[in-house]
Design a protein around this motif. Structure first.
Motif, PDB file in Angstrom:
ATOM      1  N   MET A 157       0.846  -1.160  -0.112  1.00 47.76           N
ATOM      2  CA  MET A 157       0.024   0.179   0.091  1.00 47.76           C
ATOM      3  C   MET A 157       0.918   1.298  -0.266  1.00 47.76           C
ATOM      4  O   MET A 157       0.725   2.301  -0.710  1.00 47.76           O
ATOM      5  CB  MET A 157      -0.879   0.132   1.327  1.00 47.76           C
ATOM      6  N   ALA A 158       1.802   1.503   0.820  1.00 48.16           N
ATOM      7  CA  ALA A 158       2.521   2.637   0.823  1.00 48.16           C
ATOM      8  C   ALA A 158       3.354   2.711  -0.490  1.00 48.16           C
ATOM      9  O   ALA A 158       3.662   3.882  -0.616  1.00 48.16           O
ATOM     10  CB  ALA A 158       3.484   2.548   2.386  1.00 48.16           C
ATOM     11  N   GLY A 159       3.900   1.483  -0.563  1.00 49.48           N
ATOM     12  CA  GLY A 159       4.744   1.645  -2.064  1.00 49.48           C
ATOM     13  C   GLY A 159       3.875   2.330  -3.036  1.00 49.48           C
ATOM     14  O   GLY A 159       4.255   3.153  -4.000  1.00 49.48           O
ATOM     15  N   SER A 160       2.628   2.024  -3.151  1.00 48.30           N
ATOM     16  CA  SER A 160       1.959   2.547  -4.094  1.00 48.30           C
ATOM     17  C   SER A 160       1.610   4.119  -4.080  1.00 48.30           C
ATOM     18  O   SER A 160       1.809   4.892  -5.279  1.00 48.30           O
ATOM     19  CB  SER A 160       0.462   1.799  -3.997  1.00 48.30           C
ATOM     20  N   LEU A 161       1.482   4.543  -2.869  1.00 53.12           N
ATOM     21  CA  LEU A 161       1.444   6.119  -2.698  1.00 53.12           C
ATOM     22  C   LEU A 161       2.868   6.624  -2.962  1.00 53.12           C
ATOM     23  O   LEU A 161       2.890   7.665  -3.699  1.00 53.12           O
ATOM     24  CB  LEU A 161       1.048   6.275  -1.223  1.00 53.12           C
TER      25      LEU A 161
END
Length: 587
Positions: free
Chosen positions: A516-520
């Motif tokens: 998730m954080a990587g997508s952001l």
């Protein structure tokens, strides 16, 4: 009492309790109460008197006459002090009256080496968990599982309690004959995301949980071929249309839907908390439909009556989900989105909304339902910014000259390995402190103990109390680097940190929750914050802290938040494009 029962009552003297059985068949609880009272009055001191008082307590409980039920169960225990079912029920009636400490005392006093001990331990553990006394709850459930390991629901709570209390190692073989891999399949939906990075294991664990919790419905309600409405009817189903992260993310989407093409329904089983965000969300729907008081079947029928084209479940496998309603398939197309970041293997769900980073195409076959990538970032966000208070490090208890590493995620997401990495970062950065949210007393004390065991002065861990949303957002401006957790990343919290200009460091794995954080970060062009293993994660944190230019570049990338992550209008258009693609079954 009915006339028939009244006529029979005088003849109850010196009769066994079995004389009541034909009279009780089909009797209403009120009549059963009167009949048990009549038998007790007619047979003082009878050998079966304790059983009559017990049955009376059960009937009174059904009528929610808890004070009278309490008196009945106390009479049972006077006559038969070691009858554990009576102690179990007495604790329940005390809890129903808000007397939780007394309920725990009753259960503690009744913990005898008898078969009912397991039930007593489980009730005690449940109530202690609700009281957020996690260490005590964990010990109670561990004792229960030692007596009877074949209790999947107890395993689920026990494992998650250990996660929430940061009890490490997470498993030392406490449950006879069970490996951690076997226990993982009995883990709860949130616990499994923080336990493993294997999307296949997550899916199988979720399927086992659903098999226990959400049996198939007896029939399907919606037409298989769908509808042909002039405007696509979108139904959002949630228990979180209140002051919850889900509403803060989705409010603008509800407001921005193109009403020329879409009609928006909100099926709501959320608490009425009086919050501004709830008022905003409710006002954004074309039709707000409260279903909290409805049964699963009635809720599904209500959705079916509105001829919803696409029903979007915003809970997934989180608290308050209306899984039973979904199993009736009240809409011809059903999707799950945002509330749960993993598989929701319910046969009646058709789609899992995501993006190509959180679920790479090569791993899509490991998820259920079928992943539906949006054209860009999967996460909705709200472009509105509340007025923020002025904060200082001194006011928040932070040293002015320290490099502040922070993580405001729930403590159950902190694994032993990740915390070990954080302690290594603190060893390499003597001037750094780690700023965490206060979650539970159990987890806080254990984290401080783990830090000391790792050779780190516990004073370098600073805990922030819970705060109002605006205060919480403003805190990010005081930190230097956000340290993400894995295998369960920050989602909303990660977006909030980046929005406030705080660079973020994550470790991306294989599962949705770990990406998730990587997508952001990818959306901001901040790939420098994405690592693939713990060694690289530690090294990159040290680089951010010791190379001012690298940190400055990351802060500059955060300024793209409004255009890349917080573009509510653009996100809504992309979401609507996905809805058009799946409007009809079989698309």
């Amino acid at each position: 009492m009915s006339p028939a029962l009244a006529e029979a009552a005088p003849g109850l003297a010196r009769q066994g309790l079995e004389v009541l059985f034909p009279l009780l068949e089909g009797a209403r609880p009120e009549s059963a109460v009167a009949l048990y009272r009549a038998w007790i009055a007619a047979n003082p001191g009878a050998p079966q008197e304790f059983a009559a008082w017990f049955n009376l307590g059960v009937e009174l409980g059904r009528l929610h006459r808890h004070a009278e039920a309490e008196a009945a169960y106390r009479e049972v225990l006077r006559l038969s002090p070691r009858l554990e079912p009576a102690a179990l029920n007495l604790g329940g009636t005390l809890e129903a009256q808000g007397r939780r400490a007394e309920a725990l005392a009753v259960w503690d006093g009744a913990l005898q080496p008898l078969p009912h001990r397991v039930m007593l331990l489980n009730q005690r553990g449940r109530l202690l968990e609700e009281e957020r006394r996690f260490a005590e709850a964990e010990a109670s459930l561990r004792e229960s599982l030692a007596l009877d390991p074949a209790q999947p629901d107890v395993v689920q709570h026990w494992l998650h309690l250990r996660q929430k209390a940061c009890i490490w190692p997470l498993y030392r073989g406490e449950i006879p004959g069970q490996s951690l891999a076997e226990l993982a399949l009995q883990s709860g939906p949130l616990g499994i995301l923080a336990l493993t990075d294997d999307p296949d294991l997550q899916r199988r664990s979720a399927a086992a949980w659903l098999a226990r919790k959400a049996p198939p419905a007896p029939r399907r309600l919606s037409p298989e071929r769908g509808y042909r409405h002039d405007r696509i009817r979108i139904g959002y189903l949630s228990s979180d249309f209140c002051r919850h992260a889900l509403s803060f993310l989705m409010a603008e989407v509800f407001e921005r839907h193109d009403r020329r093409e879409f009609e928006v329904f909100g099926y709501c089983s959320s608490p009425e908390d009086g919050s501004e965000i709830r008022r905003r969300v409710v006002a954004a729907f074309d039709r707000h439909v409260p279903i909290g008081a409805l049964s699963e079947e009635a809720a599904a029928a209500r959705i079916r009556a509105d001829e919803i084209d696409i029903l979007v479940d915003l809970n997934g496998l989180t608290k308050g989900a209306r899984l039973g309603a979904l199993r009736y398939r009240p809409a011809p197309v059903q999707a799950t989105y945002l509330g749960y970041v993993g598989s929701v293997p319910l046969p009646e769900l058709d789609w899992l909304l995501c993006d190509d980073h959180v679920i790479p195409p090569g791993l899509a076959h490991l998820y259920a339902p079928r992943p539906l990538p949006l054209g860009g970032l999967y996460q909705a966000n709200d472009s509105r910014m509340p007025a923020l208070p002025a904060l200082s490090r001194a006011v928040e208890g932070l040293p002015e000259d320290a490099f502040v590493l922070c993580c405001f995620s729930h403590h159950y997401k902190i694994t032993e390995a990740m915390f070990g990495g954080w302690m290594e970062i603190l060893r390499r950065l003597p001037q750094a402190v780690l700023w965490l949210v206060e979650d539970t007393e159990s987890s806080k004390s254990n984290l401080l103990r783990h830090a000391a065991a790792a050779g780190i002065n516990p004073s370098r861990l600073v805990f922030a109390p819970r705060a109002e949303p605006a205060h919480y957002l403003a805190r990010f401006t005081l930190a230097d680097l956000f340290l993400d957790t894995t295998p369960y990343n920050a989602g909303t919290v990660a977006s909030d940190a980046l929005r406030m200009g705080l660079p973020l460091l994550t470790l991306s794995g294989r599962a949705f929750a770990s990406r998730m954080a990587g997508s952001l970060l990818k959306a901001l062009g901040l790939e420098a914050g994405i690592t693939a293993d713990l060694e690289s994660y530690v090294a990159r944190a040290v680089e951010f802290a010791t190379q001012p230019g690298l940190l400055a570049e990351a802060r500059l990338a955060c300024t793209r938040w409004a255009a890349r992550i917080g573009d509510g209008a653009g996100f809504t258009r992309r979401l609507e494009a996905a809805y058009r693609r799946i409007r009809l079954p079989g698309c």
